[in-house]
Design an enzyme around this catalytic site. Structure first.
Site, PDB file in Angstrom:
ATOM      1  N   GLN A   1       2.115  -5.590  -3.356  1.00 10.01           N
ATOM      2  CA  GLN A   1       2.425  -5.751  -1.926  1.00 10.01           C
ATOM      3  C   GLN A   1       3.777  -5.090  -1.601  1.00 10.01           C
ATOM      4  OE1 GLN A   1       1.278  -8.931  -3.565  1.00 10.01           O
ATOM      5  NE2 GLN A   1      -0.714  -8.067  -3.149  1.00 10.01           N
TER       6      GLN A   1
ATOM      7  N   LYS B   1       2.516   2.547  -5.068  1.00  5.13           N
ATOM      8  CA  LYS B   1       3.455   2.261  -6.164  1.00  5.13           C
ATOM      9  C   LYS B   1       2.842   2.621  -7.511  1.00  5.13           C
ATOM     10  CE  LYS B   1       3.505  -1.935  -4.511  1.00  5.13           C
ATOM     11  NZ  LYS B   1       2.969  -1.751  -3.159  1.00  5.13           N
TER      12      LYS B   1
ATOM     13  N   ASP C   1       0.815  -1.228   0.000  1.00  4.60           N
ATOM     14  CA  ASP C   1       0.000   0.000   0.000  1.00  4.60           C
ATOM     15  C   ASP C   1       0.843   1.269   0.000  1.00  4.60           C
ATOM     16  OD1 ASP C   1      -2.241  -1.665   0.210  1.00  4.60           O
ATOM     17  OD2 ASP C   1      -2.025  -1.726   2.386  1.00  4.60           O
TER      18      ASP C   1
ATOM     19  N   GLY D   1      -4.204  -3.593  -4.602  1.00  5.25           N
ATOM     20  CA  GLY D   1      -5.112  -2.572  -5.100  1.00  5.25           C
ATOM     21  C   GLY D   1      -4.326  -1.303  -5.330  1.00  5.25           C
ATOM     22  N   HIS D   2      -4.380  -0.788  -6.526  1.00  2.00           N
ATOM     23  CA  HIS D   2      -3.700   0.460  -6.838  1.00  2.00           C
ATOM     24  C   HIS D   2      -4.739   1.496  -7.200  1.00  2.00           C
ATOM     25  CE1 HIS D   2       0.257  -1.670  -8.184  1.00  2.00           C
ATOM     26  NE2 HIS D   2       0.054  -1.702  -6.889  1.00  2.00           N
TER      27      HIS D   2
HETATM   28  P1  IMP Z   1      -3.127 -12.623   1.221  1.00  2.00           P
HETATM   29  O1  IMP Z   1      -2.134 -12.067   0.249  1.00  2.00           O
HETATM   30  O2  IMP Z   1      -4.543 -12.300   0.883  1.00  2.00           O
HETATM   31  O3  IMP Z   1      -2.909 -14.093   1.457  1.00  2.00           O
HETATM   32  O4  IMP Z   1      -2.863 -11.922   2.638  1.00  2.00           O
HETATM   33  C1  IMP Z   1      -1.691 -12.154   3.384  1.00  2.00           C
HETATM   34  C2  IMP Z   1      -1.240 -10.892   4.103  1.00  2.00           C
HETATM   35  O5  IMP Z   1      -0.790  -9.948   3.150  1.00  2.00           O
HETATM   36  C3  IMP Z   1      -2.338 -10.199   4.892  1.00  2.00           C
HETATM   37  O6  IMP Z   1      -1.770  -9.576   6.025  1.00  2.00           O
HETATM   38  C4  IMP Z   1      -2.824  -9.126   3.944  1.00  2.00           C
HETATM   39  O7  IMP Z   1      -3.426  -8.042   4.603  1.00  2.00           O
HETATM   40  C5  IMP Z   1      -1.506  -8.732   3.294  1.00  2.00           C
HETATM   41  N1  IMP Z   1      -1.680  -8.165   1.955  1.00  2.00           N
HETATM   42  C6  IMP Z   1      -1.926  -8.830   0.804  1.00  2.00           C
HETATM   43  N2  IMP Z   1      -2.004  -7.984  -0.226  1.00  2.00           N
HETATM   44  C7  IMP Z   1      -1.757  -6.761   0.264  1.00  2.00           C
HETATM   45  C8  IMP Z   1      -1.648  -5.461  -0.333  1.00  2.00           C
HETATM   46  O8  IMP Z   1      -1.784  -5.272  -1.541  1.00  2.00           O
HETATM   47  N3  IMP Z   1      -1.375  -4.452   0.520  1.00  2.00           N
HETATM   48  C9  IMP Z   1      -1.189  -4.629   1.847  1.00  2.00           C
HETATM   49  N4  IMP Z   1      -1.270  -5.811   2.441  1.00  2.00           N
HETATM   50  C10 IMP Z   1      -1.542  -6.873   1.659  1.00  2.00           C
END
Ligand code: IMP
Length: 439
Positions: free
Chosen positions: A225, A19, A16, A43-44
């Protein structure tokens, strides 16, 4: 045209970091943008000409009609979400003619989302706080070699038998969870429609990326991420299941490291995290609330409030090390406006009071680590109109200089608001980062 660099844009924190905004800018000087990992957990949000666009899978570069946008093999693709995103762009007059999806990218199917929920529920208090999008189970199937890839997915003669075999196996797993079985016919009926709609976009993207990257026409590798969510080098197990780090750009696209010219780390002027897990500089008081509200720190994908805290330079230095950062892009500086003082975590102390300056490999098991802060004077002037570092209030400028000293890498851009134009570009530094390395 043939001397443009290949740049990786990577999240330096827990994701977040905005980027997308930097990618959107860099795409002006590139012919290709490649999303190299993750799925629709990302999410961008990009604001262009006053219109807000939200992307989960498609690279932000799609807003430039001449840019080829690639979703490469390291990504896991939820076909329904991808189609919705494509249709949404088309409805707003944005061309998707230059979008290509890797035939080697793995597909997220309904059983992955169901398993994500079931596994999280089972974890109880130890839950990861996933986005519930089926990301972990999809990557698990890839590693277990039972995943279905896009190339297979869009070929009906191969998709149906593979789907039936996997559904039979998943139904055995659902029994263990006491969950209802799923029906392969229903999935087939819904997903065959997605498959035929996506088929024209599917290609051997590794070759496309290689050709562009080696020809010097400029490729931007868009990380999803952040460094600390990397499956190997993040705060395991509170991580995602892919490789957001810069090295993931090679694994996730099929090019070698020697083709990469620069790596820009994107960090906010503070730190946020969604989901569970360690966060040493988290602010649980009104200062955290202030940052959350001013920064609209609610997830683009899930709407969850993000945990907010001070910038942690131990983490920044780790991101420099792990990604080989050549530059930093600092975001959301405007959010800190109005705070009497701002703090930066510069080290931790362990239980015996020893100073720890380098990120420990197992930070997640060190709840006793306490941040050591440096306090800087805040600023109350509006910074959102600044377009050069010199136009910033002195205290904000001093803050940036301190971030550079602590991280050891130059800041090449500073974001002072969500708009495309609300960016301070340090031109000469940006130019040197965008130089193609001699080959
Ligand atoms: P998952 O990727 O849905 O399996 O989530 C695993 C961890 O990564 C969790 O703590 C999510 O909140 C975090 N996470 C996954 N995608 C994002 C992102 O785009 N931004 C921030 N945190 C993320």
């Amino acid at each position: 045209m043939a001397d443009r660099s290949n740049v990786v844009v990577v999240g330096a924190q827990w994701g977040d970091e905005a980027k997308g905004k930097l990618v959107d800018y860099l795409a002006l000087n590139a012919t290709m943008v490649v999303r190299y990992g993750g799925g629709n957990n990302a999410g961008h949000t990009v604001t262009a000409n006053g219109i807000e666009y939200k992307f989960h899978l498609i690279p932000a570069g799609i807003l430039n009609p001449d840019t080829v946008c690639i979703v490469s093999d390291g990504v896991v693709v939820d076909p329904g979400v991808m189609l919705k995103e494509i249709n949404g762009l088309v409805a707003r007059g944005v061309s998707v003619a230059n979008l290509r999806l890797s035939s080697s990218a793995h597909v997220i199917l309904p059983y992955h989302r169901m398993l994500d929920d079931l596994q999280e529920a089972k974890r109880g208090a130890g839950k990861i706080g996933t986005t519930g999008r089926g990301i972990g189970p999809a990557y698990a199937d890839k590693a277990a070699r039972i995943g279905i890839r896009l190339g297979e997915f869009v070929d009906p003669s191969r998709f149906e038998p593979r789907l039936r075999a996997v559904v039979a196996e998943k139904n055995e797993v659902f029994k263990v969870y006491g969950a209802e079985p799923i029906n392969a016919d229903e999935i087939l009926a819904e997903y065959s429609v997605y498959a035929s709609a996506l088929k024209p976009f599917v290609a051997d993207t590794s070759l496309l990326v290689y050709n562009a990257a080696s020809a010097g026409t400029g490729v931007i590798f868009e990380g999803a991420q952040g460094t600390l969510l990397d499956i190997d080098l993040g705060t395991y197990p509170f991580v995602t299941s892919s490789h957001p780090i810069a090295g993931g750009a090679c694994i996730g696209t099929g090019i070698g490291p020697t083709l990469i010219d620069s790596v820009i780390g994107v960090a906010k002027g503070y730190t946020t995290r969604v989901g569970s897990g360690v966060f040493p500089t988290e602010l649980l008081d009104e200062r955290g609330d202030y940052i959350r509200e001013r920064g609209h720190e609610y997830g683009t994908t899930t709407g969850r409030p993000r945990r907010c805290g001070w910038l942690d330079s131990v983490i920044l230095r780790y991101a420099v090390r792990i990604n080989g950062l050549t530059a930093l892009s600092l975001g959301h500086l405007d959010v800190l406006t109005g705070m009497e003082s701002v703090q930066i975590g510069v080290a931790y102390t362990d239980a015996d009071g020893n100073l720890v300056k380098d990120m420990p490999a197992d930070l997640v098991n060190r709840p006793e680590f306490t941040p050591v802060y440096e306090t800087l004077a805040g600023w109350c002037e509006d910074v959102s109109g600044a377009r050069t570092l010199e136009e910033l209030p002195e205290n904000a400028h001093a803050y940036i200089r301190r971030v550079e000293e602590l991280s050891g890498v130059p800041v090449v851009s500073v974001s002072v608001g969500p708009g495309r134009e609300q960016t301070i570009l340090v031109e000469d530094r940006m130019q040197s980062v965008l130089q193609r390395r001699p080959r």
